[in-house]
Design a protein around this motif. Structure first.
Motif, mmCIF file in Angstrom:
data_model
loop_
_atom_site.group_PDB
_atom_site.id
_atom_site.type_symbol
_atom_site.label_atom_id
_atom_site.label_comp_id
_atom_site.label_asym_id
_atom_site.label_seq_id
_atom_site.Cartn_x
_atom_site.Cartn_y
_atom_site.Cartn_z
ATOM 1 N N ASP A 150 37.939 -31.597 57.173
ATOM 2 C CA ASP A 150 36.492 -31.453 57.301
ATOM 3 C C ASP A 150 35.746 -32.341 56.263
ATOM 4 O O ASP A 150 35.409 -31.966 55.138
ATOM 5 N N GLY A 151 35.409 -33.260 56.657
ATOM 6 C CA GLY A 151 34.489 -34.487 55.996
ATOM 7 C C GLY A 151 35.579 -34.751 54.762
ATOM 8 O O GLY A 151 36.464 -35.502 54.886
ATOM 9 N N GLN A 152 34.950 -34.553 53.553
ATOM 10 C CA GLN A 152 35.635 -35.234 52.421
ATOM 11 C C GLN A 152 36.717 -33.927 51.700
ATOM 12 O O GLN A 152 37.347 -34.058 50.878
ATOM 13 N N HIS A 153 36.980 -32.860 52.573
ATOM 14 C CA HIS A 153 37.809 -31.822 52.205
ATOM 15 C C HIS A 153 39.208 -31.556 53.251
ATOM 16 O O HIS A 153 38.995 -31.760 54.416
ATOM 17 N N TYR A 154 40.165 -31.160 52.792
ATOM 18 C CA TYR A 154 41.302 -30.780 53.587
ATOM 19 C C TYR A 154 41.594 -29.499 53.399
ATOM 20 O O TYR A 154 41.607 -29.017 52.471
#
Length: 393
Positions: A118-122
């Motif tokens: 999700d964007g810059q998150h895992y």
């Protein structure tokens, strides 16, 4: 005014006495509910999601592991937390508080249900089994199937002639008590002596005795029971008066089906007086016990011993060895042995403390199991012994 104060105090005391029984009942209810809740929370499932920042595209795998670690930590906290802390005075007289939060439960097994960037998150979502395995208690009464074989009878040379035939009567009582017990499905083969070594040697399709008379075999998951009675006679007493006694050792040998490996042994001992040897002949005749009384004394421990054995077998967890059939994990026990749909099974783990599995298919003589971690290779579980537990939602 003083009299009025005493009157109010007396009224207050009576009100406290009136409320006391109600408060006691409420306290008992809270205690019972609290105990039940604590027991139910021994093993349960939870779902959590962990997140981690992807600092660089080359570090995506590292972010995945950090997200999985976060999800596992949150799952462990679902079972409670232990908080320890202390305060420290710094050099500039400032006060700093330090807290350490540790999970109060452990993760037995887990399965990754979803992974997404999700964007810059895992983000990693898991379903985990937390708590502790509910061992040591009789969680449910399982179905017990048993076969009673020919008893072993040993009578000592000092046993009176009137008592010797009673050994057979006691063995018949043992067999009938087992058969009548509502906690077991018992079949009687009291005319067949159990010989595990012979059963392992012969092939029923080519053995003459097996083809003409049949062979009694005990299936896997069932039990073989071999009763045994030993009667020994002795004399006891002193110079003023002696008596004849008979000691009965009653044993119930329990063996596992198919392998006939010893499972347990239940014993009871009974001592009874069969005659007096005092200086008075009249006294000896009066004190001579009658045959019905002797037989009742020998049969006295039978019911309790049989009930103890069956209760223990009912509470004994069902175990089986995993095998692979058409790509699915199966065990050679089914509804005939009391297996139920959605029952939980546990085996020793490799990357986790335990491997949690659920029964997804039940046939009369076999069952299909599915691991909680669907990514685990089924071949890695083949040959392991699984133990079945109470259903857990």
């Amino acid at each position: 005014m003083i009299l009025d104060l005493y009157a109010r105090l007396e009224k207050r005391n009576w009100l406290q006495l009136a409320w006391a029984p109600l408060l006691a009942v409420l306290a008992c209810i809270c205690f019972v509910l609290g105990t039940t809740a604590g027991h139910a929370a021994g093993l349960r499932f939870t779902e959590t999601t962990g997140r981690a920042v992807i600092l660089d595209s080359a570090m995506e795998q590292e972010a995945r592991m950090l997200a999985l670690e976060d999800a596992l930590y949150l799952a462990a906290l679902e079972g409670g937390a232990k908080i320890n802390g202390f305060s420290a005075v710094m050099s500039d007289t400032t006060l700093e508080d330090h807290f350490v939060v540790r999970p109060a439960s452990r993760i037995l097994d887990y399965n990754i249900t979803n992974e997404v960037i999700d964007g810059q998150h895992y983000e990693v979502s898991i379903r985990a089994a937390i708590g502790h395995l509910p061992r040591g208690n009789c969680l449910h009464r399982r179905a017990v199937n048993a076969t009673v074989f020919s008893p072993r009878v040993t009578v000592g040379k000092n046993v009176p002639a009137a008592v010797s035939p009673m050994a057979v009567d006691v063995m018949n009582n043992v067999a009938m008590t087992i058969r009548r017990h509502e906690g077991v499905n018992a079949s009687l083969a009291t005319d067949v002596a159990l010989d595990p070594s012979r059963l392992s040697r012969i092939n029923d399709n080519f053995d003459y005795a097996a083809l003409t008379k049949g062979v009694v075999r005990v299936q896997r998951g069932d039990f073989a029971i071999v009763p045994e009675i030993i009667l020994a006679g002795q004399r006891a007493g002193n110079a003023l008066g002696r008596r004849d006694e008979v000691t009965m050792h009653l044993k119930l040998h329990v063996l596992a089906g198919q392998s006939y490996a010893p499972v347990d042994r239940f014993e009871a001992t009974q001592v009874l007086t069969t005659g007096q040897r005092s200086v008075s002949r009249i006294f000896n005749v009066i004190k001579q016990p009658r045959r019905p009384a002797l037989l009742d004394a020998l049969n006295a421990p039978v019911a309790g011993l049989v009930n103890k054995m069956i209760t223990d077998l009912q509470c004994r967890p069902l175990t089986a060895t995993l095998s692979l059939t058409d790509g699915k994990l199966t065990v050679p026990v089914g509804s005939y042995h009391g297996m139920r749909q959605n029952a939980l099974a546990v085996a020793s783990g490799t990357d986790t403390p335990w491997q949690i599995m659920r029964v997804t298919g039940v046939d009369p003589m076999s069952s299909t199991l599915t691991p909680l971690n669907a990514r685990r290779d089924p071949m890695s579980l083949v040959g392991r012994t699984v133990e079945f537990m109470e259903d857990v939602e």
